[in-house]
Scaffold this active site. Structure first.
Site, PDB file in Angstrom:
ATOM      1  CD  GLU A  71     188.946  62.086  40.912  1.00 15.12           C
ATOM      2  OE1 GLU A  71     188.153  62.870  40.354  1.00 15.12           O
ATOM      3  OE2 GLU A  71     188.812  61.691  42.087  1.00 15.12           O
ATOM      4  CE1 TYR A  72     188.014  56.549  33.207  1.00 20.35           C
ATOM      5  CE2 TYR A  72     186.715  56.497  35.221  1.00 20.35           C
ATOM      6  CZ  TYR A  72     187.268  55.850  34.133  1.00 20.35           C
ATOM      7  OH  TYR A  72     187.089  54.498  33.979  1.00 20.35           O
ATOM      8  CE1 TYR A  73     193.514  64.353  37.906  1.00 23.97           C
ATOM      9  CE2 TYR A  73     193.146  61.984  37.835  1.00 23.97           C
ATOM     10  CZ  TYR A  73     193.497  63.131  38.526  1.00 23.97           C
ATOM     11  OH  TYR A  73     193.831  63.038  39.858  1.00 23.97           O
ATOM     12  CB  ALA A 110     186.612  64.672  34.183  1.00 20.60           C
TER      13      ALA A 110
END
Length: 204
Positions: A35-37, A123
């Site tokens: 999970e990218y932020y 994101a």
């Protein structure tokens, strides 16, 4: 710590056979859900940085086992581990070398809550199955990435920035011994490739 890495598109089954023929050691296989932020204070897409929370589970039978698309990652998985990773901008024009800082955390939901509380917003999510091999002092990773296909990465972590060029050249030589062309490397991250693919599909 710096991660010297080169990534190419490749048939992972064919590369696995070459690794075996070369006497490489299969070390591990895992399913990873990244999970990218996005940051509240700057645009990571512009600064070429990345912040992610990675959940991973073992794949005892290798990357051919399991389905990387069936588990949403929302419920606890036995033997799951979670890591938070920051990656800095690319440092080298001939590879995917970056400064990297990573640490394991005990609670994925709590980690996500901390980031959310600080204004970081999810994101995109990258899901892949990975098989790790030890070869010529490098880690060679065979990747099957949801929505993107198959890739091979070769990497080594180093502490001294002045060693980047020498390690990169050694990585290119190791790729050549596996029948892969480092000149065809993909310098865009899986996140970048996924977002570009989504943007392209959205435009059609």
């Amino acid at each position: 710590m710096f991660e010297v890495e080169i990534k190419v598109r490749a048939d992972v089954d064919a590369v696995r056979d070459r690794l075996r023929d070369a006497g490489a050691e299969r070390v591990d296989a895992r399913r990873q859900r990244d999970e990218y932020y996005d940051a509240p204070h700057r645009d990571f897409a512009e600064t070429d940085e990345a912040l992610r929370v990675r959940r991973e589970t073992p794949l005892p039978d290798g990357i051919g086992s399991g389905d990387a698309t069936t588990d949403s990652g929302d419920s606890p998985v036995p033997s799951e581990t979670t890591k938070i990773t920051y990656k800095g901008p690319l440092l080298d024009e001939g590879s995917k070398t970056r400064a990297e800082h990573e640490t394991e955390v005990s609670d994925a939901e709590a980690a996500a809550g901390v980031l959310s509380g600080l204004g970081f917003e999810p994101a995109a999510t990258v899901v892949k199955r990975r098989e790790f091999w030890a070869f010529d002092g490098f880690t060679v990773t065979l990747d099957v990435v949801d929505g993107l296909g198959e890739f091979v990465e070769i990497e080594r972590s180093i502490a001294d920035e002045s060693a980047i060029e020498a390690v990169r050249n050694d990585a290119l030589a190791a790729l050549d011994r596996l029948g892969l062309d480092g000149d065809e490397q993909v310098r865009t991250s899986y996140l970048g490739l996924l977002l570009a693919d989504e943007a392209s599909n959205g435009a059609n």
